[in-house]
Design a protein around this motif. Sequence first.
Motif, PDB file in Angstrom:
ATOM      1  N   LYS A  49      37.879  29.950  38.595  1.00  0.00           N
ATOM      2  CA  LYS A  49      38.293  31.345  38.379  1.00  0.00           C
ATOM      3  C   LYS A  49      38.551  31.624  36.896  1.00  0.00           C
ATOM      4  N   ALA A  50      39.241  30.687  36.221  1.00  0.00           N
ATOM      5  CA  ALA A  50      39.558  30.864  34.800  1.00  0.00           C
ATOM      6  C   ALA A  50      38.287  31.002  33.971  1.00  0.00           C
ATOM      7  N   ASN A  51      37.286  30.194  34.262  1.00  0.00           N
ATOM      8  CA  ASN A  51      36.012  30.284  33.537  1.00  0.00           C
ATOM      9  C   ASN A  51      35.308  31.616  33.770  1.00  0.00           C
ATOM     10  N   MET A  52      35.366  32.102  34.983  1.00  0.00           N
ATOM     11  CA  MET A  52      34.682  33.365  35.303  1.00  0.00           C
ATOM     12  C   MET A  52      35.427  34.591  34.793  1.00  0.00           C
ATOM     13  N   ALA A  53      36.757  34.555  34.858  1.00  0.00           N
ATOM     14  CA  ALA A  53      37.527  35.792  34.677  1.00  0.00           C
ATOM     15  C   ALA A  53      38.190  35.958  33.313  1.00  0.00           C
ATOM     16  N   ALA A 215      38.061  48.060  31.799  1.00  0.00           N
ATOM     17  CA  ALA A 215      38.364  49.313  32.496  1.00  0.00           C
ATOM     18  C   ALA A 215      38.029  49.225  33.987  1.00  0.00           C
ATOM     19  N   ASN A 216      36.981  48.476  34.313  1.00  0.00           N
ATOM     20  CA  ASN A 216      36.521  48.398  35.700  1.00  0.00           C
ATOM     21  C   ASN A 216      36.882  47.070  36.393  1.00  0.00           C
ATOM     22  N   ASN A 217      37.684  46.246  35.698  1.00  0.00           N
ATOM     23  CA  ASN A 217      38.128  44.948  36.227  1.00  0.00           C
ATOM     24  C   ASN A 217      36.952  44.060  36.632  1.00  0.00           C
ATOM     25  N   ILE A 218      35.914  44.068  35.797  1.00  0.00           N
ATOM     26  CA  ILE A 218      34.740  43.222  36.036  1.00  0.00           C
ATOM     27  C   ILE A 218      34.976  41.871  35.366  1.00  0.00           C
ATOM     28  N   PRO A 219      34.801  40.754  36.072  1.00  0.00           N
ATOM     29  CA  PRO A 219      35.022  39.435  35.455  1.00  0.00           C
ATOM     30  C   PRO A 219      34.172  39.260  34.196  1.00  0.00           C
ATOM     31  N   ALA A 220      34.788  38.689  33.162  1.00  0.00           N
ATOM     32  CA  ALA A 220      34.145  38.596  31.843  1.00  0.00           C
ATOM     33  C   ALA A 220      32.811  37.857  31.893  1.00  0.00           C
ATOM     34  N   ASN A 221      32.724  36.801  32.711  1.00  0.00           N
ATOM     35  CA  ASN A 221      31.527  35.956  32.689  1.00  0.00           C
ATOM     36  C   ASN A 221      30.709  36.044  33.975  1.00  0.00           C
ATOM     37  N   ILE A 222      30.712  37.240  34.552  1.00  0.00           N
ATOM     38  CA  ILE A 222      29.966  37.464  35.792  1.00  0.00           C
ATOM     39  C   ILE A 222      28.451  37.369  35.550  1.00  0.00           C
ATOM     40  N   ASN A 223      28.008  37.586  34.297  1.00  0.00           N
ATOM     41  CA  ASN A 223      26.577  37.546  33.983  1.00  0.00           C
ATOM     42  C   ASN A 223      26.094  36.179  33.493  1.00  0.00           C
ATOM     43  N   ARG A 224      27.004  35.197  33.441  1.00  0.00           N
ATOM     44  CA  ARG A 224      26.628  33.854  32.964  1.00  0.00           C
ATOM     45  C   ARG A 224      25.735  33.141  33.974  1.00  0.00           C
ATOM     46  N   ASN A 225      24.761  32.381  33.475  1.00  0.00           N
ATOM     47  CA  ASN A 225      23.878  31.625  34.365  1.00  0.00           C
ATOM     48  C   ASN A 225      24.496  30.316  34.828  1.00  0.00           C
ATOM     49  N   PHE A 241      31.514  29.976  45.098  1.00  0.00           N
ATOM     50  CA  PHE A 241      31.081  31.296  45.588  1.00  0.00           C
ATOM     51  C   PHE A 241      32.222  32.059  46.262  1.00  0.00           C
ATOM     52  N   THR A 242      33.137  31.352  46.883  1.00  0.00           N
ATOM     53  CA  THR A 242      34.319  32.006  47.472  1.00  0.00           C
ATOM     54  C   THR A 242      35.160  32.661  46.373  1.00  0.00           C
ATOM     55  N   ILE A 243      35.388  31.931  45.285  1.00  0.00           N
ATOM     56  CA  ILE A 243      36.157  32.464  44.145  1.00  0.00           C
ATOM     57  C   ILE A 243      35.417  33.642  43.519  1.00  0.00           C
ATOM     58  N   GLN A 244      34.106  33.476  43.337  1.00  0.00           N
ATOM     59  CA  GLN A 244      33.305  34.554  42.742  1.00  0.00           C
ATOM     60  C   GLN A 244      33.374  35.829  43.590  1.00  0.00           C
ATOM     61  N   ILE A 251      36.775  44.468  41.684  1.00  0.00           N
ATOM     62  CA  ILE A 251      36.197  45.439  40.736  1.00  0.00           C
ATOM     63  C   ILE A 251      36.486  46.850  41.237  1.00  0.00           C
ATOM     64  N   HIS A 252      36.876  47.736  40.315  1.00  0.00           N
ATOM     65  CA  HIS A 252      37.084  49.140  40.677  1.00  0.00           C
ATOM     66  C   HIS A 252      36.478  50.019  39.585  1.00  0.00           C
ATOM     67  N   ASN A 253      36.235  51.275  39.890  1.00  0.00           N
ATOM     68  CA  ASN A 253      35.576  52.173  38.938  1.00  0.00           C
ATOM     69  C   ASN A 253      36.577  53.002  38.149  1.00  0.00           C
ATOM     70  N   SER A 254      36.419  52.993  36.818  1.00  0.00           N
ATOM     71  CA  SER A 254      37.179  53.888  35.943  1.00  0.00           C
ATOM     72  C   SER A 254      36.347  55.156  35.768  1.00  0.00           C
ATOM     73  N   HIS A 255      37.005  56.314  35.792  1.00  0.00           N
ATOM     74  CA  HIS A 255      36.247  57.573  35.740  1.00  0.00           C
ATOM     75  C   HIS A 255      36.315  58.248  34.373  1.00  0.00           C
ATOM     76  N   PHE A 256      36.827  57.534  33.364  1.00  0.00           N
ATOM     77  CA  PHE A 256      36.888  58.098  32.011  1.00  0.00           C
ATOM     78  C   PHE A 256      35.637  57.718  31.220  1.00  0.00           C
ATOM     79  N   LYS A 257      35.378  58.497  30.185  1.00  0.00           N
ATOM     80  CA  LYS A 257      34.175  58.273  29.379  1.00  0.00           C
ATOM     81  C   LYS A 257      34.354  57.100  28.419  1.00  0.00           C
TER      82      LYS A 257
END
Length: 392
Positions: A49-53, A215-225, A241-244, A251-257
Amino acid sequence: MERNFKMVATTMFGLEEVLATELKNLGAQDVEKGVRSVSFTGDKGFMYKANMALRTAIRILKPIKTFKVADEDDLYKKIQQIQWEKYMSVSSTFSIGAVVNSQGFTTNSHYITLKSKDAIADYFRNKYNERPSVDTKHQDLKIHVHIHNNYCSISLDSSGDSLHKRGYRSATNIAPINEVLAAGLVLLSGYTGDCNFIDPMCGSGTILIEAAMIANNIPANINRNEFGFEKWEDYDEDLFFTIQDSLIKKIHNSHFKIMGFDKAPSAVVKAKENVANANLSEFIGIHHINFFNSVKEVFGRTFILFNPPYGERLDIDMQEFYKKIGDTLKSGYADSTVWFITSNMEAIKHVGLRTSRRIPMKNGDLDCLFVRYDMYEGSKKTHKRPIEEEES
């Protein structure tokens, strides 16, 4: 049940407090700040989790042995006493990184690296008549040797490549900001996604991407291979995969620009490409605009955060440049909280605005200041309660 063990997350100077807060929010235990590092405890799932988030960590190290050490020969002997088959096999590839800060060791870190490598190779040769290979680029196991005074700590690097390599940046400008530093600045600024966000000199878009992920609480390293721990002997793919999945569900959506400007068409193209790589095109708008000819066009409180040129690589009049930053903010950006980082301590005096915060930082080897300016709706005198107090 998986038992807890000690880990160390490394970071940049000035981001230790931010990283410690991130770790506590993620659920780490026994969090303790060091210099450019934070130690903590957690189990194997938390290491994943620490590596991903984590946004402000560079590496997550798992110490496996600490011992007193007198000299290079003593180091060789004690590394050979570790049961290396717990962590790798004869067919594994490995690499070693060493940091030495000790008067007892007259040799440089490169020699310590070679001595440590020989100790591990000889351990396997003595036991199995074979030795594992060294691979500095695509190793199965990366090992860190850290010697401070007369103590040595041996750690396994669970991250592999540095965690600033998020996986989204394929195009960069002349002086791209490191992703970990960009995320750290956004977190230090107090931005959480509850208002508009502008980077008026966005370059390749790194600050914008890190801000949008926050802003959207997306894990920092979600795009890592790949992470280093995926090649470990005890890697648990189902747990990974359970942690991921649990992180993705938060993840949630921020509605600001969230908007970026740059006067260079090439930078706009690069930034758009990187934003697309990060799957954030719906959240971030990139515009071909010269900040000095702009005014704030969004309604309500706005965060402005940027990394202006320091004068290190660009042949421009820095005093005039920083004066124009101040003039543009005063004339067109009321009701904004403004932050920027700079190493040009002389030019910053020409902004013509009073800072409300000044935080010492490093950008690579450069000593920097991360400064804040509060731009009010009307004159400052009409505000009985400044923004600084509202946010604290």
